[in-house]
Design an enzyme around this catalytic site. Structure first.
Site, PDB file in Angstrom:
ATOM      1  N   LYS A  70       0.835  -1.211   0.000  1.00  0.00           N
ATOM      2  CA  LYS A  70       0.000   0.000   0.000  1.00  0.00           C
ATOM      3  C   LYS A  70       0.869   1.260   0.000  1.00  0.00           C
ATOM      4  CE  LYS A  70      -2.152  -1.197   3.828  1.00  0.00           C
ATOM      5  NZ  LYS A  70      -1.495  -2.490   4.114  1.00  0.00           N
ATOM      6  N   ARG A 126      -9.957   0.845   8.475  1.00  0.00           N
ATOM      7  CA  ARG A 126      -9.464  -0.509   8.704  1.00  0.00           C
ATOM      8  C   ARG A 126     -10.479  -1.379   9.425  1.00  0.00           C
ATOM      9  NH1 ARG A 126      -3.610   0.031   8.758  1.00  0.00           N
ATOM     10  NH2 ARG A 126      -2.664  -1.956   9.262  1.00  0.00           N
ATOM     11  N   ARG A 155      11.505  -6.318   5.102  1.00  0.00           N
ATOM     12  CA  ARG A 155      11.389  -4.847   4.965  1.00  0.00           C
ATOM     13  C   ARG A 155      12.353  -4.133   5.922  1.00  0.00           C
ATOM     14  NH1 ARG A 155       5.706  -1.951   5.563  1.00  0.00           N
ATOM     15  NH2 ARG A 155       5.608  -3.238   7.441  1.00  0.00           N
ATOM     16  N   ARG A 196      11.060  -2.602  11.499  1.00  0.00           N
ATOM     17  CA  ARG A 196       9.941  -2.202  12.360  1.00  0.00           C
ATOM     18  C   ARG A 196       9.680  -3.306  13.374  1.00  0.00           C
ATOM     19  NH1 ARG A 196       5.079  -0.170   8.471  1.00  0.00           N
ATOM     20  NH2 ARG A 196       3.893  -1.469   9.906  1.00  0.00           N
ATOM     21  N   ARG A 233      -0.880  -9.826  12.699  1.00  0.00           N
ATOM     22  CA  ARG A 233      -1.446  -8.717  11.905  1.00  0.00           C
ATOM     23  C   ARG A 233      -2.301  -9.262  10.756  1.00  0.00           C
ATOM     24  NH1 ARG A 233       3.822  -5.785  10.342  1.00  0.00           N
ATOM     25  NH2 ARG A 233       2.510  -4.462   9.037  1.00  0.00           N
TER      26      ARG A 233
HETATM   27  P1  AP5 Z   1       4.790  -1.639   1.952  1.00  0.00           P
HETATM   28  O1  AP5 Z   1       4.544  -0.805   0.749  1.00  0.00           O
HETATM   29  O2  AP5 Z   1       5.432  -0.999   3.133  1.00  0.00           O
HETATM   30  O3  AP5 Z   1       3.428  -2.412   2.356  1.00  0.00           O
HETATM   31  P2  AP5 Z   1       2.149  -1.907   3.140  1.00  0.00           P
HETATM   32  O4  AP5 Z   1       0.962  -2.573   2.503  1.00  0.00           O
HETATM   33  O5  AP5 Z   1       2.133  -0.420   3.228  1.00  0.00           O
HETATM   34  O6  AP5 Z   1       2.417  -2.632   4.507  1.00  0.00           O
HETATM   35  P3  AP5 Z   1       2.387  -2.096   6.014  1.00  0.00           P
HETATM   36  O7  AP5 Z   1       3.007  -3.208   6.806  1.00  0.00           O
HETATM   37  O8  AP5 Z   1       3.024  -0.763   6.162  1.00  0.00           O
HETATM   38  O9  AP5 Z   1       0.891  -1.995   6.248  1.00  0.00           O
HETATM   39  P4  AP5 Z   1       0.128  -2.200   7.532  1.00  0.00           P
HETATM   40  O10 AP5 Z   1      -1.210  -1.903   7.005  1.00  0.00           O
HETATM   41  O11 AP5 Z   1       0.234  -3.449   8.284  1.00  0.00           O
HETATM   42  O12 AP5 Z   1       0.868  -1.215   8.520  1.00  0.00           O
HETATM   43  P5  AP5 Z   1       0.551   0.255   8.968  1.00  0.00           P
HETATM   44  O13 AP5 Z   1       1.830   0.977   8.990  1.00  0.00           O
HETATM   45  O14 AP5 Z   1      -0.594   0.811   8.187  1.00  0.00           O
HETATM   46  O15 AP5 Z   1       5.635  -2.904   1.486  1.00  0.00           O
HETATM   47  C1  AP5 Z   1       6.048  -3.914   2.419  1.00  0.00           C
HETATM   48  C2  AP5 Z   1       7.415  -4.454   1.989  1.00  0.00           C
HETATM   49  O16 AP5 Z   1       7.302  -5.138   0.748  1.00  0.00           O
HETATM   50  C3  AP5 Z   1       8.471  -3.363   1.763  1.00  0.00           C
HETATM   51  O17 AP5 Z   1       9.722  -3.851   2.135  1.00  0.00           O
HETATM   52  C4  AP5 Z   1       8.420  -3.104   0.250  1.00  0.00           C
HETATM   53  O18 AP5 Z   1       9.667  -2.633  -0.210  1.00  0.00           O
HETATM   54  C5  AP5 Z   1       8.086  -4.494  -0.274  1.00  0.00           C
HETATM   55  N1  AP5 Z   1       7.243  -4.482  -1.459  1.00  0.00           N
HETATM   56  C6  AP5 Z   1       6.171  -3.669  -1.728  1.00  0.00           C
HETATM   57  N2  AP5 Z   1       5.610  -3.982  -2.900  1.00  0.00           N
HETATM   58  C7  AP5 Z   1       6.333  -5.025  -3.405  1.00  0.00           C
HETATM   59  C8  AP5 Z   1       6.230  -5.812  -4.584  1.00  0.00           C
HETATM   60  N3  AP5 Z   1       5.271  -5.582  -5.488  1.00  0.00           N
HETATM   61  N4  AP5 Z   1       7.129  -6.818  -4.759  1.00  0.00           N
HETATM   62  C9  AP5 Z   1       8.102  -7.057  -3.847  1.00  0.00           C
HETATM   63  N5  AP5 Z   1       8.251  -6.331  -2.705  1.00  0.00           N
HETATM   64  C10 AP5 Z   1       7.380  -5.334  -2.481  1.00  0.00           C
HETATM   65  O19 AP5 Z   1       0.004   0.014  10.447  1.00  0.00           O
HETATM   66  C11 AP5 Z   1       0.841  -0.387  11.522  1.00  0.00           C
HETATM   67  C12 AP5 Z   1       0.021  -0.482  12.805  1.00  0.00           C
HETATM   68  O20 AP5 Z   1      -0.556   0.834  13.132  1.00  0.00           O
HETATM   69  C13 AP5 Z   1      -1.203  -1.414  12.746  1.00  0.00           C
HETATM   70  O21 AP5 Z   1      -0.856  -2.761  13.009  1.00  0.00           O
HETATM   71  C14 AP5 Z   1      -2.092  -0.793  13.851  1.00  0.00           C
HETATM   72  O22 AP5 Z   1      -1.666  -1.145  15.127  1.00  0.00           O
HETATM   73  C15 AP5 Z   1      -1.880   0.704  13.681  1.00  0.00           C
HETATM   74  N6  AP5 Z   1      -2.849   1.312  12.740  1.00  0.00           N
HETATM   75  C16 AP5 Z   1      -2.564   1.905  11.536  1.00  0.00           C
HETATM   76  N7  AP5 Z   1      -3.696   2.353  10.945  1.00  0.00           N
HETATM   77  C17 AP5 Z   1      -4.719   2.040  11.810  1.00  0.00           C
HETATM   78  C18 AP5 Z   1      -6.124   2.221  11.749  1.00  0.00           C
HETATM   79  N8  AP5 Z   1      -6.713   2.827  10.704  1.00  0.00           N
HETATM   80  N9  AP5 Z   1      -6.875   1.756  12.785  1.00  0.00           N
HETATM   81  C19 AP5 Z   1      -6.295   1.164  13.838  1.00  0.00           C
HETATM   82  N10 AP5 Z   1      -4.969   0.945  13.956  1.00  0.00           N
HETATM   83  C20 AP5 Z   1      -4.188   1.385  12.949  1.00  0.00           C
END
Ligand code: AP5
Length: 215
Positions: A13, A88, A127, A160, A171
């Site tokens: 994402k 979410r 990552r 992270r 997760r």
């Molecule tokens: P990346 O682009 O970072 O993936 P992402 O989908 O953004 O994954 P996240 O882990 O950041 O999402 P998340 O939703 O779990 O975490 P968030 O920070 O929102 O890519 C991942 C890896 O793969 C990278 O190394 C990248 O280089 C690689 N990659 C990407 N695309 C690729 C491809 N096509 N091929 C190969 N490699 C690739 O949330 C963290 C925490 O915050 C949650 O667990 C929760 O506790 C809290 N939180 C956040 N938002 C909320 C909410 N709305 N409500 C409640 N709690 C929340």
């Protein structure tokens, strides 16, 4: 353009939101990045959020909705954005729908990134993120030029806390239970666009661009 980018942890994402922003004049609004900044600045909000984040659980809806209302409809709200990691849960989605109705605004589309579970675990455990500028790398797929050092700013690359395998698996379970019902919720709006996101970053972006250019 106002978009939601939806998908499991590690679906790409953040990676895709950055690419869309570069081409479509929008800003990325990531609830994960906002919360991590609150934690590292040791704010009241950060203190409340940290225990949930460390376990891979969701931060309570009320906290998130309050925070996002200010971002999206406050004085400094951007006119075009990609929502990454929000909404979410069904209550967050319903809260967001109410806010759009209240402010007479509309979403253009919800992009759903579809990726296999095994691929997600591979991506997340490899990552690394720059401690200074948050640039994202992947030891397997997108390594930095010099090990442990950010190509953009020279900052230190770290893993992270929630990218350890056990937390990643939790997760993914939380996603299935709390977030995947949003697929049905947004299907009913007729604005959900499913994209195959198992390929490399450029291939996935081509799929997204095709959808966005047809809107
Ligand atoms: P990346 O682009 O970072 O993936 P992402 O989908 O953004 O994954 P996240 O882990 O950041 O999402 P998340 O939703 O779990 O975490 P968030 O920070 O929102 O890519 C991942 C890896 O793969 C990278 O190394 C990248 O280089 C690689 N990659 C990407 N695309 C690729 C491809 N096509 N091929 C190969 N490699 C690739 O949330 C963290 C925490 O915050 C949650 O667990 C929760 O506790 C809290 N939180 C956040 N938002 C909320 C909410 N709305 N409500 C409640 N709690 C929340």
């Amino acid at each position: 353009m106002k978009l939601i980018i939806l998908g499991p942890p590690g679906a790409g994402k953040g990676t895709q939101a950055q690419k869309i922003c570069d081409d479509f004049n929008a800003v990325q609004i990531s609830t994960g990045d906002i919360l991590r900044a609150e934690v590292s600045n040791n704010t009241e909000l950060g203190k409340k959020a940290q225990s949930y984040m460390d376990k891979g659980e969701l931060v309570p809806d009320k906290i998130i909705l309050g925070m996002m209302e200010k971002k999206l409809f406050g004085e400094e709200a951007p006119s075009g954005y990609i929502l990454d990691g929000f909404p979410r849960t069904i209550p967050q989605a319903e809260g967001l729908t109410e806010l759009y109705e209240e402010h007479k605004e509309e979403l253009d589309a919800i992009i759903l990134l579809d990726v296999d579970r095994q691929e997600i675990v591979r991506r997340l455990t490899a990552r690394r993120v720059c401690k200074e500028c948050n640039q994202v790398y992947n030891l397997e797929f997108m390594p930095p030029e010099e090990e442990g050092v950010c190509d953009e700013c020279g900052g230190e690359l770290i893993q992270r806390d929630d990218d350890k395998e056990e937390t990643v698996l939790n997760r993914l379970d939380v996603y299935e239970e709390e977030t995947s019902p949003l697929v049905d919720y947004y299907s009913k709006t007729g604005k959900l666009e499913k994209v195959d996101a198992n390929g490399g970053p450029d291939e996935v972006y081509d799929n997204i661009k095709e959808v966005l250019e047809s809107l």
